[in-house]
Design a protein around this motif. Structure first.
Motif, PDB file in Angstrom:
ATOM      1  N   ARG A 110       0.808  -1.223   0.000  1.00  0.00           N
ATOM      2  CA  ARG A 110       0.000   0.000   0.000  1.00  0.00           C
ATOM      3  C   ARG A 110       0.837   1.266   0.000  1.00  0.00           C
ATOM      4  NH1 ARG A 110      -3.072  -0.794   5.832  1.00  0.00           N
ATOM      5  NH2 ARG A 110      -1.252  -0.867   7.186  1.00  0.00           N
ATOM      6  N   THR A 111       2.155   1.124   0.060  1.00  0.00           N
ATOM      7  CA  THR A 111       3.019   2.299  -0.129  1.00  0.00           C
ATOM      8  C   THR A 111       2.980   2.786  -1.572  1.00  0.00           C
ATOM      9  OG1 THR A 111       4.957   0.954  -0.682  1.00  0.00           O
ATOM     10  CG2 THR A 111       4.630   1.514   1.652  1.00  0.00           C
ATOM     11  N   VAL A 112       2.625   1.910  -2.509  1.00  0.00           N
ATOM     12  CA  VAL A 112       2.666   2.235  -3.935  1.00  0.00           C
ATOM     13  C   VAL A 112       1.344   2.855  -4.371  1.00  0.00           C
ATOM     14  CG1 VAL A 112       2.855   1.268  -6.271  1.00  0.00           C
ATOM     15  CG2 VAL A 112       4.358   0.451  -4.445  1.00  0.00           C
ATOM     16  N   GLY A 113       1.425   3.861  -5.225  1.00  0.00           N
ATOM     17  CA  GLY A 113       0.221   4.499  -5.749  1.00  0.00           C
ATOM     18  C   GLY A 113       0.575   5.375  -6.926  1.00  0.00           C
ATOM     19  N   LYS A 114      -0.287   6.315  -7.215  1.00  0.00           N
ATOM     20  CA  LYS A 114      -0.072   7.227  -8.335  1.00  0.00           C
ATOM     21  C   LYS A 114       0.157   8.651  -7.833  1.00  0.00           C
ATOM     22  CE  LYS A 114      -2.806   4.841 -11.911  1.00  0.00           C
ATOM     23  NZ  LYS A 114      -3.923   4.974 -12.875  1.00  0.00           N
ATOM     24  N   VAL A 115       1.029   9.374  -8.536  1.00  0.00           N
ATOM     25  CA  VAL A 115       1.121  10.817  -8.350  1.00  0.00           C
ATOM     26  C   VAL A 115       0.382  11.472  -9.507  1.00  0.00           C
ATOM     27  CG1 VAL A 115       3.236  10.844  -7.014  1.00  0.00           C
ATOM     28  CG2 VAL A 115       3.392  10.869  -9.487  1.00  0.00           C
ATOM     29  N   PHE A 116      -0.446  12.452  -9.184  1.00  0.00           N
ATOM     30  CA  PHE A 116      -1.228  13.173 -10.178  1.00  0.00           C
ATOM     31  C   PHE A 116      -0.749  14.618 -10.235  1.00  0.00           C
ATOM     32  CE2 PHE A 116      -3.873   9.675  -8.818  1.00  0.00           C
ATOM     33  CZ  PHE A 116      -4.507   9.248  -9.968  1.00  0.00           C
ATOM     34  N   PHE A 117      -0.783  15.202 -11.442  1.00  0.00           N
ATOM     35  CA  PHE A 117      -0.338  16.585 -11.623  1.00  0.00           C
ATOM     36  C   PHE A 117      -0.845  17.091 -12.961  1.00  0.00           C
ATOM     37  CE2 PHE A 117       2.945  13.508 -12.763  1.00  0.00           C
ATOM     38  CZ  PHE A 117       3.160  13.787 -14.099  1.00  0.00           C
ATOM     39  N   LEU A 118      -0.705  18.375 -13.186  1.00  0.00           N
ATOM     40  CA  LEU A 118      -1.006  18.969 -14.486  1.00  0.00           C
ATOM     41  C   LEU A 118       0.296  19.157 -15.238  1.00  0.00           C
ATOM     42  CD1 LEU A 118      -3.694  21.692 -13.626  1.00  0.00           C
ATOM     43  CD2 LEU A 118      -4.014  19.264 -14.148  1.00  0.00           C
ATOM     44  N   ASP A 119       0.346  18.725 -16.502  1.00  0.00           N
ATOM     45  CA  ASP A 119       1.574  18.869 -17.283  1.00  0.00           C
ATOM     46  C   ASP A 119       1.688  20.274 -17.851  1.00  0.00           C
ATOM     47  OD1 ASP A 119      -0.112  19.015 -19.499  1.00  0.00           O
ATOM     48  OD2 ASP A 119       0.405  17.024 -20.255  1.00  0.00           O
ATOM     49  N   ALA A 120       2.674  20.496 -18.718  1.00  0.00           N
ATOM     50  CA  ALA A 120       2.950  21.831 -19.245  1.00  0.00           C
ATOM     51  C   ALA A 120       1.774  22.408 -20.031  1.00  0.00           C
ATOM     52  CB  ALA A 120       4.196  21.789 -20.128  1.00  0.00           C
ATOM     53  N   SER A 121       0.940  21.525 -20.593  1.00  0.00           N
ATOM     54  CA  SER A 121      -0.224  21.997 -21.358  1.00  0.00           C
ATOM     55  C   SER A 121      -1.489  22.062 -20.514  1.00  0.00           C
ATOM     56  CB  SER A 121      -0.458  21.080 -22.570  1.00  0.00           C
ATOM     57  OG  SER A 121      -0.745  19.751 -22.150  1.00  0.00           O
ATOM     58  N   GLY A 122      -1.362  21.802 -19.214  1.00  0.00           N
ATOM     59  CA  GLY A 122      -2.518  21.877 -18.327  1.00  0.00           C
ATOM     60  C   GLY A 122      -3.358  20.622 -18.288  1.00  0.00           C
ATOM     61  N   GLN A 123      -2.856  19.515 -18.874  1.00  0.00           N
ATOM     62  CA  GLN A 123      -3.608  18.266 -18.891  1.00  0.00           C
ATOM     63  C   GLN A 123      -3.323  17.445 -17.643  1.00  0.00           C
ATOM     64  OE1 GLN A 123      -5.925  17.452 -21.330  1.00  0.00           O
ATOM     65  NE2 GLN A 123      -5.476  19.592 -21.840  1.00  0.00           N
ATOM     66  N   PRO A 124      -4.359  16.792 -17.072  1.00  0.00           N
ATOM     67  CA  PRO A 124      -4.130  15.954 -15.887  1.00  0.00           C
ATOM     68  C   PRO A 124      -3.392  14.672 -16.268  1.00  0.00           C
ATOM     69  CG  PRO A 124      -6.426  15.801 -16.585  1.00  0.00           C
ATOM     70  CD  PRO A 124      -5.796  16.864 -17.441  1.00  0.00           C
ATOM     71  N   ARG A 125      -2.315  14.384 -15.562  1.00  0.00           N
ATOM     72  CA  ARG A 125      -1.462  13.225 -15.853  1.00  0.00           C
ATOM     73  C   ARG A 125      -1.148  12.478 -14.558  1.00  0.00           C
ATOM     74  NH1 ARG A 125      -1.814  12.757 -21.356  1.00  0.00           N
ATOM     75  NH2 ARG A 125      -1.188  14.698 -22.409  1.00  0.00           N
ATOM     76  N   TRP A 126      -0.589  11.269 -14.715  1.00  0.00           N
ATOM     77  CA  TRP A 126      -0.135  10.536 -13.546  1.00  0.00           C
ATOM     78  C   TRP A 126       1.109   9.706 -13.854  1.00  0.00           C
ATOM     79  CZ3 TRP A 126      -0.205   5.452 -14.854  1.00  0.00           C
ATOM     80  CH2 TRP A 126      -1.222   4.980 -15.698  1.00  0.00           C
ATOM     81  N   CYS A 127       1.855   9.391 -12.797  1.00  0.00           N
ATOM     82  CA  CYS A 127       2.989   8.470 -12.800  1.00  0.00           C
ATOM     83  C   CYS A 127       2.825   7.553 -11.590  1.00  0.00           C
ATOM     84  CB  CYS A 127       4.313   9.222 -12.659  1.00  0.00           C
ATOM     85  SG  CYS A 127       4.910  10.100 -14.107  1.00  0.00           S
ATOM     86  N   THR A 128       3.760   6.626 -11.430  1.00  0.00           N
ATOM     87  CA  THR A 128       3.796   5.743 -10.264  1.00  0.00           C
ATOM     88  C   THR A 128       4.773   6.298  -9.234  1.00  0.00           C
ATOM     89  OG1 THR A 128       3.318   3.841 -11.682  1.00  0.00           O
ATOM     90  CG2 THR A 128       4.191   3.373  -9.501  1.00  0.00           C
ATOM     91  N   ALA A 129       4.537   6.004  -7.954  1.00  0.00           N
ATOM     92  CA  ALA A 129       5.431   6.455  -6.877  1.00  0.00           C
ATOM     93  C   ALA A 129       5.231   5.567  -5.668  1.00  0.00           C
ATOM     94  CB  ALA A 129       5.153   7.919  -6.538  1.00  0.00           C
ATOM     95  N   THR A 130       6.043   5.792  -4.633  1.00  0.00           N
ATOM     96  CA  THR A 130       5.901   5.041  -3.384  1.00  0.00           C
ATOM     97  C   THR A 130       6.212   5.913  -2.187  1.00  0.00           C
ATOM     98  OG1 THR A 130       6.564   3.048  -2.195  1.00  0.00           O
ATOM     99  CG2 THR A 130       8.315   4.223  -3.332  1.00  0.00           C
ATOM    100  N   SER A 131       5.599   5.598  -1.076  1.00  0.00           N
ATOM    101  CA  SER A 131       5.993   6.172   0.205  1.00  0.00           C
ATOM    102  C   SER A 131       7.340   5.578   0.601  1.00  0.00           C
ATOM    103  CB  SER A 131       4.944   5.840   1.274  1.00  0.00           C
ATOM    104  OG  SER A 131       5.402   6.179   2.567  1.00  0.00           O
ATOM    105  N   ILE A 132       8.221   6.411   1.133  1.00  0.00           N
ATOM    106  CA  ILE A 132       9.552   5.962   1.545  1.00  0.00           C
ATOM    107  C   ILE A 132       9.831   6.489   2.944  1.00  0.00           C
ATOM    108  CG2 ILE A 132      10.696   7.944   0.456  1.00  0.00           C
ATOM    109  CD1 ILE A 132      13.025   6.064  -0.275  1.00  0.00           C
ATOM    110  N   GLN A 133      10.602   5.753   3.712  1.00  0.00           N
ATOM    111  CA  GLN A 133      10.893   6.114   5.092  1.00  0.00           C
ATOM    112  C   GLN A 133      11.466   7.520   5.203  1.00  0.00           C
ATOM    113  OE1 GLN A 133      10.635   5.879   8.060  1.00  0.00           O
ATOM    114  NE2 GLN A 133      12.497   5.930   9.247  1.00  0.00           N
TER     115      GLN A 133
END
Length: 385
Positions: A110-133
């Motif tokens: 459950r540490t793994v999930g998605k990061v969401f953000f707006l890219d340079a053109s203002g479009q909603p995007r996502w990548c993968t990420a994890t919680s880290i100590q």
């Protein structure tokens, strides 16, 4: 962008690095740390969280994977290669990352999930990420290109949030808004993909619990979207990220040839146009890392490590976990997915690569793990202004 220099005050951070097991000479790496603010205060963070969750998380569901063109897929080569710049080191994971839910992602930490953000053109995007100590249990690890806007040549991506355990519009552990981003100066300034990693501190999570009809006079006390001038989102403080999902450990200056397990949400098609993944269900790969690197002069890559893994972009930023325990769902982050490669020339991705984590990576991590964040939800579910 802001570069952190450590002249007279460098001894303070150097002490922290030595405590983490780095050599005294590693303090030199601290001058290569770049840091940029994201949500500058609790009010701005509250506004970002409501942006993603209004209309029952519509923006989260509309987002698509952030990736570069399939023509960027290259063949691995044997030139260059990583160079450890000190003794191997490890920071232990914390908490319990075993998924407590049901469904297709039950075997994913459950540490793994998605990061969401707006890219340079203002479009909603996502990548993968994890919680880290981290000391304040508030840190996320992902790829640098999932935090810093290389396409728009700006600072960090806008409206950046992390949603651990994300699945089909659901945020089971809350939404965590980015507060401060840390990466290597060479990625921040030169877009050197040998340093394509980032560590982001996040505010306490927020859960939205419903909507409430209020008098227009009361509405002024709240921050958030309204419908018909009478409704506001109700929320509660979800607590610190690491308390809720645990935190993976961190490892650096490790030799290649060790087994790692990687996680991510592949989405994009292969270069040949086939599209076996939806981006909905997280996937994983397991195998030994290779010292082969990626032949990409444009991305200045010379020191990546590789893993056989036939996934596609969307997997960007996903953790490479060394000594992964399938029972505890915990290991040590020893890389993040950066590039996708076609080794056998059949127009399908068969390898992925990660920057090599060395003492300079550890310096960036150590700078990030000691930063406090704070809350964005006050008493009675009111969002801070």
């Amino acid at each position: 962008m802001k570069r952190i220099f450590l002249p007279a005050g460098g001894a303070i951070l150097a002490t922290g690095l030595l405590a983490a097991g780095l050599s005294a000479g590693s303090a030199q790496a601290a001058s290569d740390i770049a840091s940029d603010p994201m949500a500058r205060n609790s009010g701005e963070a509250a506004s970002i969280a409501t942006f993603w969750w209004k209309s029952n998380g519509a923006a989260l569901r509309q987002a698509s994977a952030y990736h570069w063109d399939s023509s960027e897929v290259k063949k691995l080569v044997s030139k260059g290669g990583y160079t450890p710049d000190g003794s191997p080191g490890m920071v232990a994971p914390t908490g319990n990352a075993v998924s407590s839910g049901t469904g297709q992602n039950i075997n994913i930490p459950r540490t793994v999930g998605k990061v969401f953000f707006l890219d340079a053109s203002g479009q909603p995007r996502w990548c993968t990420a994890t919680s880290i100590q981290a000391n304040y249990k508030n840190l996320v690890a992902t790829a640098g290109h999932c935090v810093y806007d290389t396409d728009g040549n700006a600072d960090t991506m806008s409206k950046w949030v992390f949603v651990p355990g994300y699945y089909q519009g659901k945020a089971p552990f809350g939404i965590y808004v980015g507060k401060q981003a840390f990466t290597h100066y060479d990625f921040d300034v030169y877009e050197d993909y040998d340093r394509d990693y980032a560590f982001v501190t996040v505010y306490n999570g927020i859960r939205f619990t419903g909507v409430k009809q209020v008098d227009s006079r009361d509405y002024n006390r709240f921050v958030g979207p309204k419908w018909g001038g009478k409704y506001i989102l109700l929320s509660e403080d979800a607590g610190r990220l690491g308390d809720n999902v645990g935190g993976q450990g961190f490892a650096y200056n490790q030799p290649t040839g060790k087994y790692v397990r990687t996680f991510g949400y592949p989405y994009a098609p292969h270069p040949d146009g086939s599209k076996p993944y939806t981006g909905v269900t997280p996937k994983n790969c397991y195998g030994r890392t290779s010292a082969k690197t990626v032949g990409s002069a444009a991305k200045k890559i010379e020191e990546h490590v590789a893993l056989k893994c036939p996934v596609t972009p969307g997997y960007d930023g996903g953790p490479w976990l060394l000594q992964y325990s399938n029972a505890k769902r915990l290991g040590y982050v020893n890389g993040v997915t950066s590039t996708f490669n076609d080794q056998d020339g059949n127009d399908r991705v068969d390898y992925i690569s990660s920057p090599y984590f060395d003492s300079e990576t550890a310096a960036v991590y150590n700078a990030a793990k000691n930063r406090w964040s704070g809350k964005i939800v006050g008493k009675d579910g009111e969002l801070y202004k």
